[in-house]
Scaffold this active site. Structure first.
Site, PDB file in Angstrom:
ATOM      1  N   ALA A 106       0.977  -1.949   0.132  1.00  0.00           N
ATOM      2  CA  ALA A 106       0.761   0.142   0.317  1.00  0.00           C
ATOM      3  C   ALA A 106       0.973   1.491  -0.084  1.00  0.00           C
ATOM      4  O   ALA A 106       1.998   1.304   0.925  1.00  0.00           O
ATOM      5  CB  ALA A 106      -0.744  -0.266   1.200  1.00  0.00           C
ATOM      6  N   PHE A 107       0.229   2.680  -0.268  1.00  0.00           N
ATOM      7  CA  PHE A 107       0.890   3.485  -0.707  1.00  0.00           C
ATOM      8  C   PHE A 107       2.083   3.718   1.278  1.00  0.00           C
ATOM      9  O   PHE A 107       2.536   5.071   0.924  1.00  0.00           O
ATOM     10  CB  PHE A 107       0.349   4.606  -1.061  1.00  0.00           C
ATOM     11  CG  PHE A 107      -0.332   5.399  -0.456  1.00  0.00           C
ATOM     12  CD1 PHE A 107      -1.816   4.964   0.138  1.00  0.00           C
ATOM     13  CD2 PHE A 107      -0.308   6.785   0.268  1.00  0.00           C
ATOM     14  CE1 PHE A 107      -2.578   5.520   0.846  1.00  0.00           C
ATOM     15  CE2 PHE A 107      -0.891   7.999   1.393  1.00  0.00           C
ATOM     16  CZ  PHE A 107      -2.019   7.011   1.659  1.00  0.00           C
ATOM     17  N   LYS A 108       1.139   3.227   2.078  1.00  0.00           N
ATOM     18  CA  LYS A 108       1.893   4.267   3.439  1.00  0.00           C
ATOM     19  C   LYS A 108       2.981   3.472   3.336  1.00  0.00           C
ATOM     20  O   LYS A 108       4.109   4.534   3.681  1.00  0.00           O
ATOM     21  CB  LYS A 108       0.921   2.773   4.603  1.00  0.00           C
ATOM     22  CG  LYS A 108      -0.337   3.571   4.325  1.00  0.00           C
ATOM     23  CD  LYS A 108      -1.276   4.767   5.206  1.00  0.00           C
ATOM     24  CE  LYS A 108      -2.201   5.109   5.183  1.00  0.00           C
ATOM     25  NZ  LYS A 108      -3.352   4.915   4.039  1.00  0.00           N
ATOM     26  N   ASP A 109       3.662   2.984   2.630  1.00  0.00           N
ATOM     27  CA  ASP A 109       5.377   2.333   2.564  1.00  0.00           C
ATOM     28  C   ASP A 109       6.119   3.466   2.492  1.00  0.00           C
ATOM     29  O   ASP A 109       6.797   3.294   2.374  1.00  0.00           O
ATOM     30  CB  ASP A 109       5.368   0.901   1.638  1.00  0.00           C
ATOM     31  CG  ASP A 109       5.099  -0.194   2.233  1.00  0.00           C
ATOM     32  OD1 ASP A 109       4.653  -0.329   4.080  1.00  0.00           O
ATOM     33  OD2 ASP A 109       4.585  -0.837   1.228  1.00  0.00           O
ATOM     34  N   MET A 112       6.918   5.821   4.775  1.00  0.00           N
ATOM     35  CA  MET A 112       6.871   4.901   6.417  1.00  0.00           C
ATOM     36  C   MET A 112       8.489   4.452   6.143  1.00  0.00           C
ATOM     37  O   MET A 112       9.251   4.644   6.836  1.00  0.00           O
ATOM     38  CB  MET A 112       6.028   3.843   6.972  1.00  0.00           C
ATOM     39  CG  MET A 112       6.227   3.896   7.919  1.00  0.00           C
ATOM     40  SD  MET A 112       5.153   4.916   8.540  1.00  0.00           S
ATOM     41  CE  MET A 112       3.266   5.214   8.770  1.00  0.00           C
TER      42      MET A 112
END
Ligand SMILES: *Cc1c(COP(=O)(O)O)cnc(C)c1O
Length: 459
Positions: A106-109, A112
């Site tokens: 997911a784009f949160k990577d 993060m």
């Protein structure tokens, strides 16, 4: 480079402090005191190099540029696609920007992976240890767990709403086996979990005791990191005018586009349409000029089941000409009654900001997943489908439409099967997840209980 709070009652601070703190001590969100001018990305410029230039501009002299470069190269080496955020065409004038090639799909990577490296770097310099706390509607928790597992200078506490995240989302955050991670499932929805996190920050004594830090989408480093793919997509499309369609919850991703534009990274102009699911607080806000709290409802796109779009505060700060008094007033009214009108004139200015929002219902989302598969042969995740469904509805215009593909279909196999009757298996690099044991603890949605558990964990 100095940072100020949107509520205007916190001292100015530097990049490192703003990132490590998360929320400002007056309850506001940090923004740069002045927007830096940043050279747009060049066609073919490697992603990590663009990231290093942008992060350096936001860090100012807080970190030597060579160190930022090293951090960015390491962060993006963990991606399974060498251009990190590739564009793929799905219609005559429409592209997907694939943001799901990181370790947890997911784009949160994207943010993060960078933040965890940045934290290790900054904390090793100061010799501190932090307790990072985040509430997650599904993807932030996994991305944070993957990024912070085994970090030397920080421990991570994740709060997720019990049984309101998909099984694969949960696997990513409960199977790292890392001793520096505590995962708590609260009996509540995401908004309540986020409210607990906000209260933990407001408790100064507690925050000092455990050295509290936040990596939720209000964290400035996340916004800065996410502005990078707007810059690279602009370069890939050779400076053409782009209309972004952004599947939205907390509005971090859409804000990052706004920030990219403010810093001169979008040479073709700026337009971003926030696509929300049946939790349509953001669409109502744009279309009525009122912020009204309603309980979040569960939808097929759980990472967007959010009724309080936190990053809107930063947009409001900008469009009111940085009127911190008006922000305090608006959010105090909202906190008290769950309903507040935007300051005078704000709705008109909002309509000139390049940002807008609209809602897609559950039936439309599932139908879109199947339509998309029939047209292209590809499976998309339900969040991405909220975006492509909205993109189809927008008036025809002489622009490139870029929909942010915020997660991989394989992260939501149940929904994909329901919508398309097709399997979306995890990629081979993630298959090992299923064999590992899950570790998490259930707690009531209660501030005292959560605080006590974190104190024990941080000891
Ligand atoms: C977090 C998330 C969103 C919403 O992003 P915001 O920045 O909070 O608006 C959309 N899709 C997916 C898959 C997500 O994980």
């Amino acid at each position: 480079m100095k940072y100020v709070s949107t509520r205007g009652e916190a001292p100015e601070t530097g990049f490192a402090e703003a990132c490590l703190a998360g929320l400002a001590p007056d309850g506001g969100l940090y923004v740069p005191k002045e927007w830096p001018r940043i050279e747009p990305a060049r066609f073919g410029e490697p992603y990590a190099d663009v990231a290093a230039r942008i992060i350096s501009a936001f860090a100012g002299d807080a970190i030597p540029e060579a160190d930022v470069q090293k951090i960015c190269r390491e962060a993006y080496a963990s991606f399974a696609h060498q251009s990190v955020a590739p564009l793929t065409q799905w219609g005559p004038d429409s592209w997907l920007m694939e943001l799901h090639h990181g370790p947890t799909l997911a784009f949160k990577d994207v943010a993060m992976q960078l933040i965890a490296k940045l934290y290790d770097y900054l904390l090793a310099r100061s010799g501190e240890t932090l307790t990072v706390v985040c509430a997650t509607s599904g993807d932030t928790g996994g991305a944070a767990a993957a990024a912070f597992a085994g970090a030397k200078q920080s421990r991570l506490v994740i709060l997720h709403p019990h049984e309101r995240v998909s099984p694969v989302q949960r696997l990513f955050m409960t199977t790292t086996g890392a001793a520096n991670i505590l995962n708590i499932a609260t009996d509540s929805d995401f908004d309540d979990a986020q409210a607990i996190v906000k209260s933990l920050f407001a408790d100064r004594a507690f925050a000092r005791t455990v050295n509290l830090s936040g990596v939720n989408s209000i964290n400035w480093a996340r916004i800065a990191a996410q502005s990078v793919y707007y810059a690279t997509s602009q370069a890939q499309l050779r400076g053409a005018p782009i209309r972004y369609v952004v599947p939205s919850g907390n509005m971090g991703d859409a804000l990052a586009g706004y920030v990219a534009a403010r810093c001169g990274l979008l040479t073709g102009g700026f337009e971003a349409v926030c696509a929300v699911n049946e939790n349509d607080a953001l669409a109502r806000l744009f279309n009525t000029g009122r912020m009204t709290r309603t309980a979040a409802v569960a939808t097929p796109s759980p990472a967007m089941d959010i009724s309080v779009p936190s990053n809107f505060e930063r947009v409001l700060y900008e469009i009111t000409g940085r009127d911190a008094g008006a922000i305090r007033h608006t959010y105090a009214a909202y906190a008290q009654s769950g309903d507040a009108a935007l300051p005078d004139g704000a709705q008109t200015k909002l309509s000139c900001s390049g940002l807008s929002a609209a809602s897609i219902n559950n039936g439309e989302t599932l139908a879109e997943m199947e339509r998309f598969r029939k047209e292209t042969g590809w499976l998309i995740c339900p969040h991405t489908a909220v975006g492509t469904a909205l993109a189809r509805r927008l008036p025809k215009k002489d622009v490139a439409t870029v929909v942010l593909a915020t997660a991989a279909a394989s992260k939501f196999p149940e929904t994909v099967a329901e919508a398309t009757h097709h399997d979306a298996p995890l990629p081979p690099r993630c298959e090992a997840l299923q064999g590992r044991g899950e570790v998490f603890e259930r707690l009531p949605s209660d501030l005292g209980a959560v605080r006590a558990r974190i104190l024990e964990f941080a000891r």
